[in-house]
Write an enzyme that holds these catalytic residues in place. Structure first.
Site, short mmCIF file in Angstrom:
data_model
loop_
_atom_site.label_atom_id
_atom_site.label_comp_id
_atom_site.label_asym_id
_atom_site.label_seq_id
_atom_site.Cartn_x
_atom_site.Cartn_y
_atom_site.Cartn_z
CD GLU A 149 -2.51 1.55 2.63
OE1 GLU A 149 -3.70 1.90 2.51
OE2 GLU A 149 -1.91 0.65 3.64
CB CYS A 164 -5.01 -1.12 4.14
SG CYS A 164 -4.35 -1.04 5.74
CE LYS A 194 -8.69 1.30 2.82
NZ LYS A 194 -7.66 1.60 3.60
#
Length: 513
Positions: free
Chosen positions: A278, A388, A336
């Site tokens: 990430e 994440c 995301k």
């Protein structure tokens, strides 16, 4: 035989409730003692007062024990990386723990209100219907309320095998998911309560029920719910171990890029897919794109490799995303969708920003991605991706099925230092792989990076705070597990049916009286 009265003073009960909650933490990674969850939920029920008062407080203290010991690491990101004074960071962490503990306070209150008395003919309704129903439905509410915090559910630690015992409940995961695992734990705890509190025929019946739940789980673990597709693929995971305090420094971009490019060159010729973590590039994509992507893409195509990179992507001023890009024979992007409150966006920004302007987390104003499903084209394969925190939401990960041939998770757990968090987060990734019957490649900045097979087993890993390349093999798969097909709905409906049955049985008892 009527059960004995519970003589515990409130202060003693509350102290034991804190201890019972803390015991639950032992079921999660890095400890992995899955019976601790059964012991913890059993103790939760046994510690509740026999009357209708005191359940709320007892449940709250239980939640303090579970969350206080389980997520204390939140203070690390607030203090060390959010520029928050230590006193304020600890105070905010305790406030969050106290607020989340209210879910267990509500559980204690509901159980004490809905269960019959211990000397009632249908005393078993409490441990066998009310407890599991309340427990699972409140975990579910916690998974989405205020964007959700689905951390430390009772079912999370049930995938960790122990010598001789294995992990008997893990086989339920591809069928009913983590909420179903929690239901199995809570129902097992209720059966233990019955065995402890009642003699005669109730005890062997309860033990037989307990054995049946665990034996069926062990048998389900033998089922292959999905099947191999083409492949296998050689996978490489890059772990740059760039210190969080230096990563976002203005002069840190080029050294960080050099680290990841050097690691990529080490494995480019021998890898089918290479995954960077990430925000591996600590700069917006457009600022480095011209000098980075064309040569990297050319090298990847020449080597027959695909590369997946975590990078912030700005589409327009004041609108940027935590993103993943794929380069090689195919180019694709994913933004995301589930952002971390206070870490990636500030709730009620206009109202709160003037009050906590000193809270300075880099890249903390991301926009939310709007993709319908979490899929990224990586070479010839559609891959289910999560960035994440997204991998702790089972319903969001399963949206990639059945198209996803395998899963990728990229993360940066450096925010939480050398704590329980990286171990717990890896456990969630393992559970997502098991639920969906897909291998998972997990790349993190500072660890724990891992390659996980479709049964949730770690086949290779890199430890915390070590720079290096992790290589291994993944087998793309096709088909869907029952969980991937219908999600958590069966487990949630069963939990709700348990509560409805408990209410109906209570009403019929009152009518008969």
């Amino acid at each position: 035989m009527p059960a004995p009265k519970n003589p515990l003073l409130p202060a003693v009960r509350w102290a034991l409730a804190v201890l019972a909650g803390a015991v639950m933490v032992l079921s999660f990674a890095p400890f992995g003692w899955f019976p601790a969850a059964l012991a913890s939920v059993t103790a939760f029920y046994l510690l509740l007062p026999r009357g209708r008062r005191g359940g709320f407080a007892t449940g709250w203290f239980y939640g303090l024990g579970l969350l206080g010991f389980g997520v204390f690491w939140i203070r690390i990101s607030l203090n060390e990386f959010g520029n928050m004074p230590a006193v304020a960071a600890n105070a905010l962490m305790l406030l969050l723990v106290a607020a989340l503990a209210l879910f267990y306070a509500l559980a204690g209150w509901l159980v004490t209100r809905l269960r019959p008395g211990e000397d009632a003919p249908r005393w078993w309704v409490g441990p066998l219907l009310v407890l599991p129903g309340v427990w699972v439905l409140l975990e579910w509410v916690r998974s989405w309320l205020f964007t959700g915090f689905p951390w430390l559910f009772a079912g999370n630690g049930q995938i960790n095998p122990l010598p001789l015992l294995g992990a008997p409940l893990a086989g339920w995961a591809p069928v009913v998911g983590v909420h179903g695992l929690s239901l199995a734990v809570a129902l097992s705890a209720g059966l233990v309560v019955v065995a402890l509190r009642r003699g005669g025929g109730a005890r062997p019946a309860a033990l037989a029920g307990l054995l049946a739940i665990w034996l069926v789980g062990a048998l389900l673990a033998r089922v292959e719910w999905t099947r191999p597709a083409d492949g296998p693929l050689s996978a490489a995971v890059l772990q740059g171990n760039v210190e969080q305090s230096l990563k976002w420094a203005p002069d840190g971009v080029l050294p960080t890029l050099e680290i990841y490019l050097d690691l990529t060159r080490e494995v480019l010729a021998d890898s089918d897919v290479i995954v960077w973590p990430e925000t591996a590039i600590p700069s917006f994509l457009h600022e480095v794109e011209a000098g980075l992507l064309p040569p990297l893409t050319a090298d990847a195509v020449a080597a027959g490799a695909e590369i997946v990179i975590g990078v912030p992507i700005m589409e327009m001023a004041e609108r940027y995303f935590n993103g993943l890009i794929s380069v090689g024979s195919a180019a694709d992007r994913y933004y995301k969708r589930h952002l971390v409150p206070f870490g990636e966006f500030l709730p009620f920004d206009r109202q709160l920003r003037p009050l906590i302007d000193w809270f300075d987390v880099p890249m903390s104003s991301f926009s939310r991605g709007e993709a319908e499903r979490p899929l990224l084209q990586v070479g010839p394969y559609r891959v289910g991706v999560s960035i994440c925190y997204e991998d702790v939401f089972p319903e969001e990960v399963r949206q990639a099925l059945p198209e996803a041939a395998y899963l990728i998770n990229v993360s940066n757990d450096a925010w939480f230092g050398d704590s329980l968090a990286p171990h717990q987060h890896l456990e969630f990734a393992r559970l997502r792989a098991l639920e969906n019957g897909r291998p998972l490649v997990r790349a993190t900045n500072t660890g724990i990076s891992a390659i996980i097979d479709h049964r949730g087993r770690v086949t290779a890993s890199l430890p915390l705070f070590e720079r290096g390349v992790l290589t291994g093999t993944i087998q793309p798969r096709t088909g869907r597990t029952p969980f991937a097909a219908v999600g958590s709905l069966p487990a949630l409906l069963l939990a709700a049916a348990m509560l409805v049955a408990a209410l109906l049985l209570g009403r019929s008892r009152n009518t008969a009286a």
